[in-house]
Enzyme design. Structure first.
Site, short mmCIF file in Angstrom:
data_model
loop_
_atom_site.label_atom_id
_atom_site.label_comp_id
_atom_site.label_asym_id
_atom_site.label_seq_id
_atom_site.Cartn_x
_atom_site.Cartn_y
_atom_site.Cartn_z
N GLU A 116 0.84 -1.20 0.00
CA GLU A 116 0.00 0.00 0.00
C GLU A 116 0.88 1.24 0.00
O GLU A 116 2.10 1.17 0.17
CB GLU A 116 -0.95 -0.01 1.21
CG GLU A 116 -1.96 -1.16 1.15
CD GLU A 116 -2.96 -1.14 2.29
OE1 GLU A 116 -2.76 -0.37 3.25
OE2 GLU A 116 -3.93 -1.91 2.22
N HIS A 244 -8.92 10.05 4.00
CA HIS A 244 -8.61 8.99 3.04
C HIS A 244 -8.83 9.55 1.65
O HIS A 244 -9.86 10.17 1.37
CB HIS A 244 -9.51 7.76 3.28
CG HIS A 244 -8.97 6.52 2.64
ND1 HIS A 244 -8.98 6.34 1.27
CD2 HIS A 244 -8.39 5.42 3.16
CE1 HIS A 244 -8.42 5.17 0.99
NE2 HIS A 244 -8.06 4.59 2.12
N ARG A 292 -0.92 9.13 2.12
CA ARG A 292 -2.30 9.61 2.02
C ARG A 292 -2.43 11.13 2.07
O ARG A 292 -3.29 11.71 1.41
CB ARG A 292 -3.15 8.98 3.13
CG ARG A 292 -3.37 7.51 2.92
CD ARG A 292 -4.14 6.89 4.05
NE ARG A 292 -4.38 5.47 3.79
CZ ARG A 292 -5.00 4.66 4.60
NH1 ARG A 292 -5.48 5.11 5.75
NH2 ARG A 292 -5.19 3.39 4.29
N HIS A 353 -11.17 10.21 7.76
CA HIS A 353 -10.96 8.77 7.87
C HIS A 353 -10.36 8.33 9.20
O HIS A 353 -10.83 7.38 9.81
CB HIS A 353 -10.05 8.33 6.73
CG HIS A 353 -9.75 6.86 6.69
ND1 HIS A 353 -10.74 5.91 6.54
CD2 HIS A 353 -8.58 6.18 6.78
CE1 HIS A 353 -10.19 4.70 6.53
NE2 HIS A 353 -8.89 4.83 6.69
N ARG A 388 -0.60 8.80 9.47
CA ARG A 388 -0.54 7.35 9.64
C ARG A 388 -0.17 6.66 8.34
O ARG A 388 -0.77 6.90 7.30
CB ARG A 388 -1.89 6.82 10.13
CG ARG A 388 -1.96 5.30 10.20
CD ARG A 388 -3.25 4.83 10.82
NE ARG A 388 -4.40 5.05 9.97
CZ ARG A 388 -4.85 4.17 9.06
NH1 ARG A 388 -4.21 3.04 8.87
NH2 ARG A 388 -5.92 4.43 8.35
#
Length: 529
Positions: A116, A244, A292, A353, A388
């Site tokens: 990811e 997100h 992100r 998110h 994060r």
């Protein structure tokens, strides 16, 4: 009514349930899990992508995972917290497997690993595209069959109990604040009961519901953070709200918006404008696999430049059968609104998110209040820093739940129930008219936060949010004092407290860092000197 439990767990996601299982197995007393709806409805269950852990030692190692985490966190992360999570992650995975959680495996029998955004290697364990749901399922079955765990669904924790409730003045400078349990609203009697405990664990999840659009369920109103803040506990990092980049754009669904997992970009999905033009090359060399915060800001900017209400994620160049196999739930969801993602672009938009800040804890998950632990999204361990790294949250919850369990089992014999705690004063009445006010105020909080404290901020926007939240705070506190406490008004209080904390800590950070981006301080503080 007074109830006593040695271990009181408030919240029922992966953090709360894995902690409950560990302390219950030790046999040192009774354990209660208090959850505001049902066990099934937790942020954990919404997590699609997976859970990060170094597994394939032939190509991956702890140092790489630590480096990726520090880079994504914009080097604000606490190195000790990062090391603790990364190095204990493999044991956390073994614990989950022991509790009955199934992760997908390849034809060789090894874990089928995804990659990811922000990760330098394939290290994301998953269960199709509903990993969180599988983790929640396995843990629910384990806690339900454990004889030493009492599950109290649809019970709402109103406040944690401290010396304040004994008539002792407690301020943010009081050095020895202690938690003696919580006041909890019983849905059947509509009365607030006194839950006394030797130790309490806060695992109430995130804050997404304070925004108008979020991937979180409606219950994510920041209850634990607000309760601890009101009890004069330390809360930090609240300015770092992760948006997100890719929620499904479907205007009828905002709470929760449907998440299009980051794993889809790891799989090869490309972000495009609706006309097919790529744009991430303008923002980051990692393109659609950038962290992100970068991707969300890029999408936000492109939408503003072109006057769009969404951008698109393209997986039409991938093998259709393989796409359906890897992402069966997302495929079915898109099909339900008339989009075949193997042939058509998926419309996506950023939305609230994940909360990277929260109740400040140490390496043992101890908060600044004695006898009170915090784990999961409501906590601020230092792992995430300014942003994060994808799929680090579930493993953080498992690792810190284990740390909290070890520590609380070591010290619980030092504590006793405090039988001097008074029962809740439940005078007051609630009228239908007042419920209408509460519903309207909840909508207003969401609008304030999304419009003024969103992906891109400014001093003027933050000041406007502060002013409006302050007015809502005064009105709501006045109402709370003269009505009977209900879940609705308690959630509204918590949302306002959380909105205030996000706004205040955003105002205090005079730089752009990680998820906090302001047009008035567009660079890091150390770049401005």
């Amino acid at each position: 009514m007074i109830r006593k439990f040695d271990f009181l767990v408030i919240g029922s996601g992966v953090a709360g349930m894995s902690y409950a299982l560990k302390v219950a197995d030790a046999g040192k007393g009774k354990v209660a899990i208090v959850c505001k709806t049902t066990l099934e409805e937790a942020n954990t269950a919404k997590a699609q992508g997976g859970i990060a852990s170094v597994t394939n030692m032939e190509v991956d190692n702890f140092e790489k995972h630590i480096k990726d985490t520090m880079i994504a966190g914009d080097f604000i992360s606490d190195p000790a917290a990062v090391e603790q999570v990364v190095k204990n992650a493999p044991q956390g995975i073994r614990d989950l497997v022991k509790w009955g959680i199934n992760f997908d495996k390849n034809e060789k029998g090894d874990f089928d690993l995804h990659r990811e955004g922000g990760h330098s290697e394939f290290r994301i364990l998953h269960h199709a595209d509903d990993t969180g749901f599988e983790i929640q399922r396995g843990l629910m079955e384990a806690v339900r069959r454990h004889p030493n765990i009492t599950i109290l669904e649809n019970h709402f924790a109103v406040e944690i109990i401290t010396q304040h409730h004994l008539g002792i003045e407690v301020t943010r400078r009081t050095p020895d604040i202690e938690c003696y349990g919580a006041y909890v609203l019983d849905p059947d009697t509509q009365k607030i009961d006194t839950f006394l405990s030797k130790v309490t664990l806060m695992a109430t999840g995130g804050t997404g519901a304070v925004y108008a659009t979020t991937t979180n369920p409606n219950i994510a109103t920041g209850d634990g953070i607000a309760m601890v803040y009101r009890a004069k506990g330390t809360v930090e990092g609240m300015e770092f709200v992760q948006f997100h980049p890719t929620a499904l754009f479907h205007p009828g669904e905002t709470h929760p918006a449907y998440l299009i997992t980051e794993a889809m970009r790891g799989y090869g999905g490309i972000l495009r404008l609706p006309n097919g033009e790529e744009f991430m090359q303008k923002y980051d060399k990692r393109l659609s696999l950038a962290p992100r915060d970068i991707v969300a800001r890029a999408i936000d900017k492109e939408m503003k430049i072109h006057g769009l209400d969404h951008v698109c994620l393209d997986v039409t160049h991938k093998d259709a059968e393989e796409t359906k196999h890897h992402f069966p739930n997302i495929y079915a969801k898109c099909l339900s609104i008339g989009i075949d993602m193997t042939k058509q672009y998926i419309p996506v938009v950023p939305c609230a998110h994940y909360m990277c800040g929260g109740i400040k804890v140490d390496l043992n998950a101890c908060s600044s209040i004695r006898r009170l632990y915090a784990v999961g999204e409501c906590s601020c361990t230092g792992l995430h820093g300014g942003n994060r790294l994808a799929s680090n949250s579930l493993i953080e919850a498992v690792v810190y739940a284990d740390a909290a369990a070890r520590h609380s089992l070591e010290v619980i014999d030092q504590y006793a129930f405090n039988d001097k705690i008074p029962e809740w004063n439940d005078e007051g009445t609630m009228s239908n008219e007042e419920k209408v006010l509460i519903a309207q105020d909840m909508k207003e909080v969401g609008q304030i936060m999304s419009n003024y404290v969103g992906i891109v901020r400014s001093d003027l926007r933050l000041k406007r949010a502060w002013t409006r939240l302050d007015l809502l705070y005064e009105e709501t506190e006045e109402l709370f004092k003269r009505v009977k406490a209900t879940k609705d008004i308690c959630e509204l209080r918590n949302m306002i407290n959380v909105g205030y904390l996000i706004t205040r800590q955003a105002i205090e950070r005079k730089e752009s860092r990680g998820l906090h981006y302001t047009i008035d301080y567009p660079k890091h503080a150390y770049d401005q000197k």
